[in-house]
Design a protein around this motif. Sequence first.
Motif, PDB file in Angstrom:
ATOM      1  N   SER A  91      -9.068   8.373  -4.497  1.00 10.71           N
ATOM      2  CA  SER A  91      -9.393   7.047  -3.955  1.00 10.71           C
ATOM      3  C   SER A  91     -10.136   6.172  -4.961  1.00 10.71           C
ATOM      4  N   TYR A  92     -10.916   6.792  -5.850  1.00  9.33           N
ATOM      5  CA  TYR A  92     -11.673   6.008  -6.829  1.00  9.33           C
ATOM      6  C   TYR A  92     -10.740   5.287  -7.798  1.00  9.33           C
TER       7      TYR A  92
ATOM      8  N   PHE B 135      -8.533  13.869  -2.148  1.00 10.49           N
ATOM      9  CA  PHE B 135      -8.242  12.441  -1.943  1.00 10.49           C
ATOM     10  C   PHE B 135      -9.468  11.580  -2.225  1.00 10.49           C
ATOM     11  N   GLN B 136     -10.656  12.126  -2.018  1.00  7.60           N
ATOM     12  CA  GLN B 136     -11.851  11.376  -2.416  1.00  7.60           C
ATOM     13  C   GLN B 136     -11.774  11.015  -3.892  1.00  7.60           C
TER      14      GLN B 136
ATOM     15  N   TYR C 299       1.233   5.590   0.144  1.00  7.04           N
ATOM     16  CA  TYR C 299       0.495   6.670   0.813  1.00  7.04           C
ATOM     17  C   TYR C 299       0.999   8.036   0.377  1.00  7.04           C
TER      18      TYR C 299
ATOM     19  N   LEU D   5     -14.043   7.309   3.872  1.00 13.21           N
ATOM     20  CA  LEU D   5     -12.610   7.050   3.714  1.00 13.21           C
ATOM     21  C   LEU D   5     -11.902   6.713   5.030  1.00 13.21           C
TER      22      LEU D   5
ATOM     23  N   ASP E 252      -3.287   5.190   0.298  1.00  9.30           N
ATOM     24  CA  ASP E 252      -3.875   5.770   1.502  1.00  9.30           C
ATOM     25  C   ASP E 252      -3.382   7.200   1.680  1.00  9.30           C
TER      26      ASP E 252
ATOM     27  N   ARG F 105       0.853  -1.190   0.000  1.00  2.00           N
ATOM     28  CA  ARG F 105       0.000   0.000   0.000  1.00  2.00           C
ATOM     29  C   ARG F 105       0.888   1.238   0.000  1.00  2.00           C
TER      30      ARG F 105
ATOM     31  N   ARG G 187      -8.991   4.473   4.898  1.00  2.00           N
ATOM     32  CA  ARG G 187      -7.923   4.886   3.978  1.00  2.00           C
ATOM     33  C   ARG G 187      -7.126   6.088   4.498  1.00  2.00           C
TER      34      ARG G 187
ATOM     35  N   HIS H  98      -7.331   4.913  -7.448  1.00  3.76           N
ATOM     36  CA  HIS H  98      -6.121   4.329  -6.850  1.00  3.76           C
ATOM     37  C   HIS H  98      -6.466   3.643  -5.531  1.00  3.76           C
ATOM     38  N   PRO H  99      -7.063   2.459  -5.609  1.00  2.79           N
ATOM     39  CA  PRO H  99      -7.461   1.754  -4.381  1.00  2.79           C
ATOM     40  C   PRO H  99      -6.292   1.290  -3.526  1.00  2.79           C
TER      41      PRO H  99
END
Length: 385
Positions: free
Chosen positions: A234-235, A230-231, A210, A264, A241, A208, A267, A237-238
């Motif tokens: 996040s879609y 970041f929202q 970040y 989130l 974090d 992971r 995350r 890039h799962p």
Amino acid sequence: MRIVHVIASIDPKFGGPQAVAQRIAAAQSALGHDVHVVSYGSADAQRKLFEMGRGIPNFSDIKWHILPEPDLFEKLACPGGRKLLRTVAQSASFLHLHGVWDPILLYAANTAKAFQVPYCLCTSGMLDSWSMQQKSWKKQIAFLLGYRRMLNQAKFLHALNVDEVLLMQPLGLRAPAVIIPNGIFPKEFDALPDKGRFRRQIGLPEGRRYVLFLSRLHIKKGLDILARAFQLVSYSHPDVDLVVAGPPDGAEEEFAQLVKEFGLESRVHVVGPIYGETKISALVDAACFCLPSRQEGFSIAITEALACATPVVITDACHFPEVGASEAGFIVSTDPAAVALGLIAMLDNPVMGKSMGVNGRRLVMENFTWPAIAELTIQNYRFAT
């Protein structure tokens, strides 16, 4: 020279100005000068200061004059501070004040004038247009109560970059502005820690990545902008974090609400303030560093991220154009979509990110080091007198 730095608090939780004051003082001490710092600080703040200072070259050579954390009367009238200033400043060659709106700085300027000691004042971005709009009526009153005179009578105003000089011009101040940037001690970043140390410390699984935010959790630092950016990240890039590090300073509740609203929580990792080796490990492990500020003078956090060869995504309000010119990262607007696009571009191309990191480290090591900055301050003190 006998140099006296004055700052309202030495508590690391207040961020950049505290770090700047102690590092300039240490670098000036390394040049053989007699350097003093006058400030306030609780027992806990002093403990943190001296713990952090162990990693700063020549920190032990600074002469510290720290009064206890002030109550309201001491904060406003500074009877203890004024007495200490009269003792320390009367034989000084130069006073270097850090900040603008603290009463202890006004009294320090008056003390310098009484003893015919020249002084300068590091404005730390506090006089640019965005900052002056915050609680503007209080600042206008302060100008009438002597703060404009304090600024006008300085031998020079220590500005951190060209933008800060331009943004102060509408105030019509008489003191000349001199650009003296912030920097790093190369010794602190010569041997970077192995990757993975901070990741293990916060329990982040292998594989992971970040994005790191490292600063005070204050509205001007753009945490709300980062949450919205970041929202979007996040879609697509799962595997990525967000790590948020820094002391609370008023923006943490809204940020937590946005993180919850966007779903989130798993995350986003809020780890509190980090210093010293832990801070450097966090920077080294990050896929990139992001500071979506609404206003900055010259961010120590950005400079340290670059020194760690970590690419950055910052806003134009950070006033660090060298990042773009040296291809050390992306400079974007404060629009969350623009910040997200910068982060996505960085995360999509790790090879480019690594190259940017190398460029950033070179930029800092060649241009922004405290030993060279200390020499520059001494030159300007002497020129001003």
